[in-house]
Scaffold this motif. Structure first.
Motif, short mmCIF file in Angstrom:
data_model
loop_
_atom_site.label_atom_id
_atom_site.label_comp_id
_atom_site.label_asym_id
_atom_site.label_seq_id
_atom_site.Cartn_x
_atom_site.Cartn_y
_atom_site.Cartn_z
N ALA A 38 155.20 -10.85 34.87
CA ALA A 38 156.33 -11.67 35.34
C ALA A 38 157.66 -10.99 35.02
CB ALA A 38 156.27 -13.06 34.72
N ILE A 39 157.78 -10.48 33.81
CA ILE A 39 159.02 -9.81 33.41
C ILE A 39 159.19 -8.49 34.16
CG2 ILE A 39 160.20 -8.69 31.46
CD1 ILE A 39 160.38 -11.78 31.58
N ALA A 40 158.10 -7.81 34.45
CA ALA A 40 158.19 -6.57 35.24
C ALA A 40 158.74 -6.88 36.64
CB ALA A 40 156.82 -5.91 35.33
N PHE A 41 158.31 -7.99 37.23
CA PHE A 41 158.84 -8.41 38.53
C PHE A 41 160.34 -8.63 38.44
CE2 PHE A 41 160.20 -12.28 40.84
CZ PHE A 41 160.18 -11.80 42.13
N VAL A 42 160.79 -9.33 37.41
CA VAL A 42 162.22 -9.58 37.22
C VAL A 42 162.96 -8.25 37.12
CG1 VAL A 42 163.93 -10.51 35.61
CG2 VAL A 42 161.91 -11.86 36.19
N GLY A 43 162.42 -7.31 36.36
CA GLY A 43 163.06 -6.01 36.21
C GLY A 43 163.14 -5.23 37.51
N ARG A 44 162.05 -5.25 38.29
CA ARG A 44 162.04 -4.54 39.57
C ARG A 44 162.99 -5.19 40.58
NH1 ARG A 44 156.78 -4.60 38.36
NH2 ARG A 44 156.32 -6.24 39.83
N ALA A 45 163.14 -6.50 40.50
CA ALA A 45 164.00 -7.22 41.44
C ALA A 45 165.48 -7.03 41.10
CB ALA A 45 163.64 -8.70 41.44
N ALA A 46 165.79 -6.72 39.85
CA ALA A 46 167.19 -6.66 39.41
C ALA A 46 168.03 -5.67 40.22
CB ALA A 46 167.26 -6.33 37.93
N GLY A 47 167.49 -4.50 40.51
CA GLY A 47 168.24 -3.49 41.25
C GLY A 47 168.62 -3.94 42.65
N PRO A 48 167.63 -4.34 43.45
CA PRO A 48 167.96 -4.81 44.79
C PRO A 48 168.88 -6.03 44.80
CG PRO A 48 165.61 -4.35 44.64
CD PRO A 48 166.18 -4.22 43.26
N ILE A 49 168.70 -6.92 43.83
CA ILE A 49 169.57 -8.10 43.74
C ILE A 49 171.00 -7.67 43.47
CG2 ILE A 49 170.14 -10.07 42.25
CD1 ILE A 49 167.08 -10.49 41.94
N ASP A 50 171.17 -6.76 42.54
CA ASP A 50 172.52 -6.29 42.22
C ASP A 50 173.16 -5.58 43.41
OD1 ASP A 50 173.92 -6.93 39.95
OD2 ASP A 50 173.68 -4.96 39.03
N MET A 52 172.72 -6.25 46.49
CA MET A 52 173.13 -7.29 47.43
C MET A 52 174.32 -8.08 46.91
SD MET A 52 169.51 -8.84 48.76
CE MET A 52 170.29 -9.87 50.01
N ASP A 53 174.56 -8.00 45.61
CA ASP A 53 175.61 -8.78 44.96
C ASP A 53 175.46 -10.27 45.27
OD1 ASP A 53 177.81 -9.12 43.26
OD2 ASP A 53 179.22 -9.01 44.93
N HIS A 54 174.20 -10.71 45.21
CA HIS A 54 173.89 -12.13 45.45
C HIS A 54 172.78 -12.51 44.48
CE1 HIS A 54 173.83 -15.91 47.45
NE2 HIS A 54 172.59 -15.75 47.90
N HIS A 55 173.14 -13.15 43.42
CA HIS A 55 172.24 -13.34 42.28
C HIS A 55 171.59 -14.71 42.28
CE1 HIS A 55 175.15 -10.18 41.36
NE2 HIS A 55 174.11 -9.58 40.82
N PRO A 56 170.27 -14.75 42.09
CA PRO A 56 169.55 -16.02 42.12
C PRO A 56 169.67 -16.78 40.80
CG PRO A 56 168.02 -14.27 41.63
CD PRO A 56 169.36 -13.61 41.89
N GLU A 57 169.34 -18.05 40.88
CA GLU A 57 169.07 -18.82 39.68
C GLU A 57 167.57 -18.65 39.46
OE1 GLU A 57 170.25 -22.94 40.05
OE2 GLU A 57 171.94 -22.34 41.31
#
Length: 95
Positions: A38-50, A52-57
Motif C-alpha cells: 500500500a505504501i509502495a503504491f502511495v510512493g509510486r503515485a506521488a511523482g505523477p500527482i505532483d 499534475m499539481d492536483h493532490h488527492p485526499e
C-alpha cells in the motif's frame, strides 16, 4: 474550469472501475497485499500527482488506501479529478 454535472460524473465513472461519486468527489478504496504494498503504491503515485499539481485526499490503514478526489477551488469534480483517477488506476495496475 467548471465542475462536472452529475450526468458527466456518471459518464466518467463508466471508465473508472471501482470509483464512485460521494457528494462533490470521486472516491475509491484500493486494497493491496499488505502495508508495504500500500505504501509502495502511495510512493509510486506521488511523482505523477505532483506533476499534475492536483493532490488527492487520501488515508492509509494497513493494506488499504482510500482516495477522495475533488477540485476544491471550483467546489466539485472536474477534468483534473477524472484525469488523476485514471493516473491512479495505471499506477495501481503496475503494482
Amino acid at each position: 474550469m467548471t465542475s462536472y454535472t452529475d450526468a458527466q460524473i456518471e459518464e466518467a465513472l463508466k471508465g473508472l472501475p471501482g470509483w464512485s461519486q460521494e457528494g462533490e468527489a470521486l472516491v475509491k478504496s484500493f486494497e493491496f497485499a499488505d502495508f508495504t504494498a500500500a505504501i509502495a503504491f502511495v510512493g509510486r503515485a506521488a511523482g505523477p500527482i505532483d506533476e499534475m499539481d492536483h493532490h488527492p485526499e487520501w488515508t492509509n490503514v494497513y493494506n488499504r488506501v482510500d482516495i477522495r478526489l475533488s477540485s476544491h477551488d471550483v467546489g466539485g469534480v472536474t477534468d483534473r479529478d477524472v484525469q488523476l483517477a485514471r493516473v491512479l488506476e495505471r499506477v495501481a495496475e503496475a503494482s
